[in-house]
Design an enzyme around this catalytic site. Structure first.
Site: not given
Length: 554
Positions: A93, A266, A296
């Site tokens: 991402r 995330e 993340w």
């Protein structure tokens, strides 16, 4: 520096001002699962089929990857993507900016990012970060502005549907009036579809991505229905709000049971001053339910506790990085590369055999155990999907990794018909098993329960409220399975609940236990929380029954 995640600090710091820190209430039900089927899905590249993300060839694609902050570290992207791939990821991402808060990433820059993702055989999720915390963070942009940015990039995005997903805006609403998230989200999705985008679109939850007040969960069906292509996936961000297994499994299972596509867009693991996320359950549940996750983040956080790699050095993974890439249910063990990078045909096209006919045991008023003969497969069976059959249609009800499952949340004195499918790692699905009918016992769970119930209002605002029910077993034997009954006098309605499954007729409310609250030891208690709508008066219920027995009101 932790530029990319500074909104998390604002989220968690503001939790003290909110009521109900772990509100993950249930606005989705098994009965509504069929409503998630799109009216006319477009099988263009990555798309949604049967509530799951699949490739253009129909092969299941389960994301296993991380986030990378390209917009702040563009010079690090080429090497970072190569390193992320080398560690086993199949997706990344990528943080972009639309120019509202940070300098916009140009069309040529975004085209370069996509090219680098493809060169590294990574599926690329592109997100606009400027929307983070809108309504609470005055610097944040709107979803409409983000949609305009994507439309401006159309020339470099069209044709990349096999390789890219458009995540309209990161965490596009803060904690101020999160109910305001729904309409702009629907409008942004419609705007992109009207502009001709056929990509799978990803939408983040409000409350800084964590859906603290259950708004995305309660409105997911409406948002999904607004996308005429059906190619939309929901993204929940899981940090310190998700610090217990029950919260995580309850939230993710609600979407899966309703056949609404979801992934963990995330998540964090390291404990900090706000709490300790349960990353083990996040990753294990994602693997069990075959859902994607994106940790993340690669490197460069203002708070380096969330850096997976120290100083962008793949040879210096942090303990968090080791957990994500090499731990149980981690990327190295579970990621499968998208088949678009190695041909249009899945490498494994053989479906498992049908499971054996299920048998039911340990049937109570609210639960039952199903068992069946295991299916076989040329590569290996990875799990089973239990469906409830009604009128010839199967509705997702439960999942299992072995050939037995405990079904909970059933209604007393009700006949259910169940069947089972098997699936493998490539997403191949077996033929359906034969069915089994199960009739639950009358009266609900342990009869004649001795109990007390405490009811309190946790928060109150115009038109709505949050309440909590503390159910205590005052008897000398455990309660195994329960149904709670009470009535509202002023027209209140339950809109979402955690710890139980509500059914409401007029003012009368019946609550079936969730799997993690169904057993109450002697002298013990469980807690159920919910959100409700109200008028000007909000009188508390005055009496409660548990499995048909009147409880003391405490």
């Amino acid at each position: 520096m932790r530029t990319a995640r500074s909104p998390l600090a604002r989220l968690l710091a503001s939790l003290a001002g909110l009521l109900g820190l772990v509100l993950v209430g249930g606005g989705l039900s098994q009965a509504s699962a069929h409503a998630a089927e799109p009216p006319a899905a477009l099988a263009t590249g990555l798309h949604i089929a049967g509530g799951r993300l699949v490739e253009g060839n129909g092969n299941d694609f389960i994301m296993r990857g991380v986030n990378h902050a390209h917009t702040w570290y563009p010079g690090r992207t080429q090497q970072s993507l190569a390193d992320i791939k080398a560690l086993g990821a199949n997706a990344v991402r990528v943080v972009l900016a639309d120019g509202h808060r940070w300098s916009a990433n140009s069309a040529s820059d975004v085209a370069g990012v996509i090219s680098q993702c493809k060169a590294n055989r990574l599926i690329c999720v592109l997100e606009v970060h400027d929307t983070t915390g809108y309504g609470e963070d005055s610097a944040a942009g709107t979803l409409d502005q983000a949609a305009d940015y994507w439309i401006g990039l159309k020339s470099v995005l069209v044709g990349q549907e096999d390789y890219t997903i458009i995540n309209i805006g990161n965490e596009p609403w803060g904690n101020t009036d999160p109910a305001g998230w729904t309409a702009p989200t629907i409008a942004a999705v419609k705007k992109l579809r009207a502009a001709g985008f056929a990509h799978t679109i990803m939408v983040d939850a409000p409350n800084w991505g964590q859906d603290l007040q259950g708004v995305m969960r309660a409105n997911a069906q409406a948002v999904y229905a607004a996308d005429t292509t059906g190619n939309l996936i929901f993204s929940i961000h899981m940090y310190s709000v998700y610090d217990t297994a029950a919260e995580i499994t309850d939230y993710l299972n609600a979407f899966v049971n309703a056949k609404l596509p979801i992934l963990i867009g995330e998540f964090g693991g390291p404990a900090d001053q706000w709490g300790d996320p349960d990353e083990d359950t996040m990753m294990a549940t994602a693997e069990q339910l075959r859902l994607g996750y994106l940790a993340w983040s690669w490197s460069g956080n203002t708070d380096p506790i969330l850096d997976l790699a120290l100083d962008f050095d793949a040879t210096r993974l942090s303990s968090w990085g080791q957990r994500v890439f090499n731990g149980a249910n981690g990327i190295a063990r579970t990621a499968r590369e998208a088949t678009v990078f190695n041909g249009s045909t899945p490498t494994d096209t053989q479906a498992p055999t049908a499971p054996g006919t299920p048998t039911a045991t340990a049937v109570t008023a609210t639960s039952a155990t199903l068992s069946w003969t295991a299916a076989t497969d040329n590569v290996g069976v990875t799990g089973y999907d239990v469906v409830r059959i009604s009128g010839g249609t199967g509705t997702a009800f439960a999942t299992a990794t072995s050939h037995t499952v405990n079904l909970t949340g059933l209604t007393a004195d009700t006949t259910y018909t169940f069947a089972v499918y098997a699936h493998d790692a490539a997403g191949n699905k077996s033929a359906r098993s034969a069915t089994v009918s199960v009739t639950t016992a009358k009266g609900g769970g342990t009869p004649g329960a001795t109990c007390s119930v405490g009811y309190r209002i946790v928060g109150d605002w115009p038109g709505g409220f949050q309440a909590e029910l503390a159910i205590r077993n005052t008897g000398t034997t455990a309660i195994n399975g329960w149904t709670l009954g009470f009535s509202f006098a002023d027209g209140q309605t339950v809109t979402s609940m955690w710890g139980g499954t509500p059914t409401q007729t007029g003012g009368a409310v019946s609550v079936a236990a969730a799997s993690y609250t169904s057993s109450v030891p002697a002298g013990g208690s469980v807690t159920v929380g919910f959100l409700g709508n109200k008028g000007t008066t909000n009188t508390a219920p005055t009496s409660f029954t548990l499995n048909g027995s009147t409880c003391v009101t405490s």
